[in-house]
Design a protein around this motif. Structure first.
Motif, mmCIF file in Angstrom:
data_model
loop_
_atom_site.group_PDB
_atom_site.id
_atom_site.type_symbol
_atom_site.label_atom_id
_atom_site.label_comp_id
_atom_site.label_asym_id
_atom_site.label_seq_id
_atom_site.Cartn_x
_atom_site.Cartn_y
_atom_site.Cartn_z
ATOM 1 N N THR A 284 0.824 -1.220 0.000
ATOM 2 C CA THR A 284 0.000 0.000 0.000
ATOM 3 C C THR A 284 0.853 1.263 0.000
ATOM 4 O O THR A 284 0.347 2.347 -0.266
ATOM 5 C CB THR A 284 -0.927 0.030 1.227
ATOM 6 N N GLU B 240 -16.303 10.134 -2.277
ATOM 7 C CA GLU B 240 -14.868 10.391 -2.081
ATOM 8 C C GLU B 240 -14.072 9.347 -2.843
ATOM 9 O O GLU B 240 -14.442 8.172 -2.894
ATOM 10 C CB GLU B 240 -14.524 10.328 -0.584
ATOM 11 N N LEU B 241 -12.972 9.793 -3.453
ATOM 12 C CA LEU B 241 -12.142 8.899 -4.250
ATOM 13 C C LEU B 241 -10.962 8.414 -3.414
ATOM 14 O O LEU B 241 -10.200 9.224 -2.868
ATOM 15 C CB LEU B 241 -11.636 9.653 -5.488
ATOM 16 N N LYS B 242 -10.797 7.068 -3.313
ATOM 17 C CA LYS B 242 -9.688 6.486 -2.573
ATOM 18 C C LYS B 242 -9.043 5.398 -3.424
ATOM 19 O O LYS B 242 -9.730 4.735 -4.211
ATOM 20 C CB LYS B 242 -10.177 5.877 -1.259
ATOM 21 N N PRO B 243 -7.737 5.184 -3.262
ATOM 22 C CA PRO B 243 -7.083 4.148 -4.057
ATOM 23 C C PRO B 243 -7.721 2.780 -3.830
ATOM 24 O O PRO B 243 -8.000 2.381 -2.693
ATOM 25 C CB PRO B 243 -5.636 4.171 -3.549
ATOM 26 N N GLN B 244 -7.955 2.068 -4.919
ATOM 27 C CA GLN B 244 -8.442 0.688 -4.921
ATOM 28 C C GLN B 244 -9.724 0.507 -4.110
ATOM 29 O O GLN B 244 -9.957 -0.554 -3.522
ATOM 30 C CB GLN B 244 -7.345 -0.269 -4.432
ATOM 31 N N GLN B 245 -10.554 1.518 -4.108
ATOM 32 C CA GLN B 245 -11.813 1.419 -3.380
ATOM 33 C C GLN B 245 -12.815 0.557 -4.142
ATOM 34 O O GLN B 245 -12.646 0.261 -5.322
ATOM 35 C CB GLN B 245 -12.407 2.807 -3.152
ATOM 36 N N LYS C 197 -8.283 13.596 -10.546
ATOM 37 C CA LYS C 197 -9.091 14.779 -10.213
ATOM 38 C C LYS C 197 -8.715 15.983 -11.071
ATOM 39 O O LYS C 197 -9.533 16.859 -11.329
ATOM 40 C CB LYS C 197 -8.930 15.128 -8.725
ATOM 41 N N THR D 123 -2.895 4.478 -6.295
ATOM 42 C CA THR D 123 -2.104 5.234 -5.321
ATOM 43 C C THR D 123 -2.714 6.612 -5.078
ATOM 44 O O THR D 123 -3.481 7.118 -5.906
ATOM 45 C CB THR D 123 -0.659 5.420 -5.831
ATOM 46 N N PRO D 124 -2.360 7.231 -3.948
ATOM 47 C CA PRO D 124 -2.890 8.574 -3.667
ATOM 48 C C PRO D 124 -2.550 9.604 -4.748
ATOM 49 O O PRO D 124 -3.384 10.444 -5.077
ATOM 50 C CB PRO D 124 -2.233 8.933 -2.325
ATOM 51 N N VAL E 93 -4.928 9.433 -7.541
ATOM 52 C CA VAL E 93 -6.202 10.106 -7.227
ATOM 53 C C VAL E 93 -6.106 11.579 -7.626
ATOM 54 O O VAL E 93 -7.009 12.135 -8.259
ATOM 55 C CB VAL E 93 -6.561 9.962 -5.739
ATOM 56 N N ASP E 94 -4.977 12.195 -7.282
ATOM 57 C CA ASP E 94 -4.785 13.608 -7.644
ATOM 58 C C ASP E 94 -4.750 13.784 -9.158
ATOM 59 O O ASP E 94 -5.340 14.726 -9.694
ATOM 60 C CB ASP E 94 -3.483 14.134 -7.032
#
Length: 907
Positions: free
Chosen positions: A83, A855-860, A892, A884-885, A888-889
């Motif tokens: 992770t 909300e957007l999170k890695p591998q959600q 967006k 990865t975080p 996500v950026d």
């Protein structure tokens, strides 16, 4: 160069130590043995992980790279949860021209945006050295004659003049952007022999070479102990503009080699065996690191061959540690004494010198191969991991000829196999006939042993009176000029010439689909009778329609086997028991009669490792780039003016750019399916690199813009023009959209078509995309396993985005393409468990929502809502493959390029 921070503000300033070279030169380095006093786990880390750790340690600035990042990687566990995201600052970037031109176009467009935003355009400048090697543009139009090279290069420059003008603009516009001109070689071989210098130095601080490249086979450099791999052009741009390359902490598979290769077995046979074995081990997204006594016995070029094919076995890297063989290779290829001494002293000081033995390192998993078990092999006819032992070629070809396409076969009636068909010019053609035989690709042409073996086999074949049929398109296109030097010095070139293997160019050629066309009469007889003809090549890729759109069976083989099969003339042969051909006086000549011994090859190796020849050859890159290159002229200045061109156009990815990102809604609503694909859809299927069909949307656009068919060139050469590329996306002649119903015999229609909904009207995918976009209807791709396997082709993601496709839902992804989709703002999603679009009964006439929550999170978790035409619907669970975080950026911001551009302009 990677940035070295002041030690006073460095969280680990105590790790800055000194080392001394053999000549007494002193240098500083960030010491991993010193770091191990705080983190003892470092001493057991895989060597590849330690090299990444050194970069994280050295670049620890408390902002992009923090002390926590250092601690996380120093505490790497072989079986830990993956992770943690690693910010890896690379020392340099390498590009080939097909991917490098669109990257340069993006940089040029960024400078346009900077001007429009009232900013200094020079804010857009690579912060690390960038080398573009022009290797993808030469085609084998002429072959088999002494003047083939000259004629092919003149045609190359004529076709690509606008592209080369653009590259020359880049050379003068950016301070850190260099170009190795056409005619010098293939990027990975040039990188191995010339660009890689061992260690870098900034001030008095030394650090190891590392890189990313815009080609999946960048991993070839792993053979000399350099950490590096292929990324998409969009990710490489971010890396050269100051962003770390982010990736999840990897598993590292230790690959122990034992024993030694047997007489008559080549490095090609070994790498095809390794590829087959590791594909079964499912190493996608993992580092593979070679160790053990057998690894130590391998010559450096053999290691480079294995490292080169990491994308084929699915790994991020195929890494070999630095040892005495590495140093010997650096000496033989003309690196300076100072460079070599610093290289060796640095790795010894870091306690990273030498190939580890069993038990020295903690790996996530270990795999073992006895080198003595490797046998002569080919791979094919459609995938590089499908190895076939040489003695089983006839049996395999016969079976595959009639097997269904779902079983990797050709779905042909068995009684058709041995029928003879005659061209309009009187040439007899059979199924299995070899029509292209190419010694090609850096995978093998970087390896003197297999090139000398090919030359020696050709010599013996000629002496036995063997010949190659003149209608077979034979060529040799090495990855550097060094190959020609040693084949000439050893007196082997004339024998290759006599069999038709005349020098056709220095570049990728056949391996990437630049084989040039067959004669019209051969094309006609193939298409009229649906023949399964063959190509044999010393390359690394043999996906459908890659080598030639009309050749369906493509086999990877060592250079000497390429020559042998060219002589034999048909792939449906067992060369272990059948004669290769008839020689003088009608005598049968067998492979054993002409196969060179290891001693014969070894006696000539001194000609292939001559440091003086290497230095002189590569000095010409700057001193004598060639008259054709020197004549190229074009736009000057720091901002590109975009003169009218069907090759280069300002990319649309920054149209309507604002300093604030514009993403408002997560997910996708009321989407239609653009395509339903099976397994192993490659980036060749998604974004072709080969020829442009006249009746395709791209061909029609070129004709509408005044380009004659003879001047279409290839998709790869036109990657700097989005109007061509978006029309070529999903336009491969062999791609099968399973939304189209099967024919009565179970066969599937090939080509880039879809059914437009509602109504089910069949049309080109491009035309359907334009209709969907005009109606503001988003679209989705559904696929099976290994979606996006193959080359690190950013246009496979760029084209997807420009077609209005908002999401891809697949059973699994190849690493680079998944990353590229995120980088272009396209959602990659993955089915859970055994779910697939087939098992869910998706037909293509439904509507779909993708729900991601608030909300957007890695591998959600995500939800696919399937809305049927009758009004019923159901929910299916998916996994979001934004991993990865930082991704996500990127998403967006609409992709990695707008993200980086906003950072640069806000600085």
């Amino acid at each position: 160069m990677a940035t070295q921070k002041k030690t006073s503000s460095h969280a680990f300033d105590g790790t800055l130590k000194s080392f001394k070279t053999a000549s007494g030169t002193t240098g500083k380095f960030f010491s991993l043995p010193e770091l191990a006093k705080t983190f003892p786990n470092v001493n057991k880390l895989p060597i590849s992980v330690r090299i990444v750790l050194e970069s994280v340690l050295r670049n620890c600035d408390g902002r992009k790279v923090t002390a926590d990042h250092v601690a996380q990687l120093a505490n790497w566990s072989p079986s830990g949860e993956r992770t943690d995201e690693i910010p890896f600052v690379v020392a340099r970037v390498v590009l080939q021209d097909f991917t490098g031109v669109p990257l340069l176009a993006d940089l040029a467009a960024m400078r346009n945006v900077a001007i429009e935003q009232g900013k200094n355009p020079r804010r857009i400048e690579p912060l690390v050295p960038v080398d573009l090697v022009v290797d993808h543009s030469v085609m084998v139009d002429h072959y088999g004659t002494k003047d083939s090279l000259d004629l092919n290069m003149k045609l190359e420059f004529k076709r690509n003049n606008e592209r080369y003008e653009f590259m020359k603009w880049g050379m003068q516009a950016f301070e850190t952007f260099g170009v190795v001109p056409p005619g010098f070689g293939i990027v990975h071989q040039v990188n191995l022999e010339y660009l890689a210098r061992g260690v870098h130095q900034q001030g008095d601080v030394y650090y190891p070479d590392s890189l990313v490249g815009t080609d999946s086979h960048t991993t070839m450099i792993n053979g000399i102990g350099v950490v590096g791999w292929g990324v998409g052009g969009i990710e490489a741009e971010a890396g050269m503009l100051g962003q770390p390359v982010y990736f999840l902490t990897p598993d590292v598979v230790g690959f122990e080699l034992t024993g030694q290769l047997r007489e008559g077995v080549t490095a090609t046979d070994l790498v095809l065996t390794v590829t087959e074995l590791l594909r079964k081990e499912k190493v996608v997204g993992k580092f593979v690191e070679f160790f053990g006594e057998g690894t130590s016995t391998l010559a450096l070029p053999d290691r480079a061959t294995i490292a080169n094919m990491a994308p084929e076995y699915g790994a991020t890297m195929g890494f070999f540690p630095v040892d005495e063989k590495t140093i010997a290779y650096f000496e033989g290829t003309g690196r300076t004494k100072r460079e070599i001494e610093a290289f060796e002293a640095y790795f010894r000081a870091q306690k990273m010198f030498g190939v580890p033995r069993s038990g020295d390192i903690h790996y996530s998993k270990e795999v073992t191969l006895d080198l003595g078990s490797v046998t002569p092999s080919l791979a094919g006819p459609k995938r590089p991991q499908d190895r076939i032992e040489l003695g089983k070629m006839r049996k395999e070809f016969t079976e595959l000829f009639s097997k269904p396409t779902s079983a990797n076969g050709f779905n042909q009636p068995a009684d058709k196999l041995d029928k003879v068909y005659t061209t309009s010019t009187g040439i007899d053609v059979r199924n299995g006939d070899i029509l292209i035989a190419a010694i090609t690709s850096c995978t093998n042409t970087s390896n003197p042993a297999v090139l000398l073996a090919a030359g020696l086999l050709a010599k013996k074949a000629v002496e036995h009176g063997l010949t190659v049929a003149p209608h077979i398109k034979t060529s040799i296109a090495p990855g550097s000029r060094i190959v020609t030097e040693y084949l000439d010095k050893t007196g082997l070139s004339p024998y290759l010439d006599k069999l038709g293997f005349a020098l056709a160019g220095y570049g990728c050629t056949t391996c990437i689909g630049n084989a040039g066309d067959l004669t019209p009469e051969l094309n006609q007889v193939i298409t009229d009778n649906d023949l399964i003809c063959a190509a044999v090549l010393s390359g690394n890729r043999n996906f459908e329609a890659r080598i030639h759109p009309n050749i369906k069976a493509n086999f990877l083989a060592s250079p000497p086997l390429v020559v042998a099969y060219a002589i034999a003339g048909n792939a449906n042969r067992d060369l272990m028991t059948e004669p290769v051909g008839k020689g003088k006086n009608g005598r049968d000549v067998y492979l054993g009669d002409i196969w060179p011994s290891a001693d014969e090859i070894h006696k000539l190796m001194k000609h292939a490792m001559n440091a003086k020849v290497y230095r002189e050859s590569y000095a010409a890159v700057k001193a004598q780039p060639g008259k054709l290159w020197e004549k190229i002229d074009g736009v000057k200045g720091e901002v590109y003016s975009w003169p009218k061109s069907t090759y280069i156009a300002r990319p649309p990815f920054f149209d309507g750019f604002h300093m604030e990102p514009g993403l408002t809604d997560l997910g996708v609503k009321s989407a239609r399916a653009m395509a339903l694909f099976g397994d192993s859809i490659t980036t060749d299927h998604i974004s072709p690199a080969g020829s442009i069909k006249e009746q395709s949307p791209a061909g029609q656009w070129l004709k509408d813009n005044g380009v004659q068919k003879a001047d279409f060139n290839s998709y790869g050469s036109r990657r700097g023009n989005h109007d061509v590329m978006v029309r070529g996306t999903f336009a491969n002649v062999r791609i099968k959209n399973l939304m189209i119903p099967a024919d009565a015999d179970g066969s599937r229609e090939e080509g880039g078509v879809t059914l437009f909904q509602p109504g089910g009207q069949k049309m080109f995918i491009y035309d359907a995309a334009m209709k969907y976009m005009a109606a503001n209807t988003p679209t989705i791709i559904f696929a099976g396993e290994e979606y996006g396997t193959g080359s690190s082709r950013d246009w496979a993601a760029k084209g997807t985005q420009l077609l209005g496709i908002k999401a891809v839902v697949a059973r699994s992804y190849e690493r680079i393409h998944r990353s590229n989709l995120v980088g272009m703002g396209v959602l990659p999603l993955q089915f859970k468990g055994n779910d697939s679009w087939e098992s869910l009964g998706i037909r293509g006439d439904e509507e779909f929502d993708v729900r991601l929550g608030t909300e957007l999170k890695p591998q959600q978790d995500a939800t696919l809502v399937i809305k049927n035409a009758d009004g019923t619907f159901r929910d299916v669970g998916l996994t979001l493959r934004i991993d990865t975080p930082i991704e996500v950026d990127y998403y967006k911001h609409g992709g990695i390029l707008p993200f980086v551009l906003r950072q640069l302009l806000a600085a």
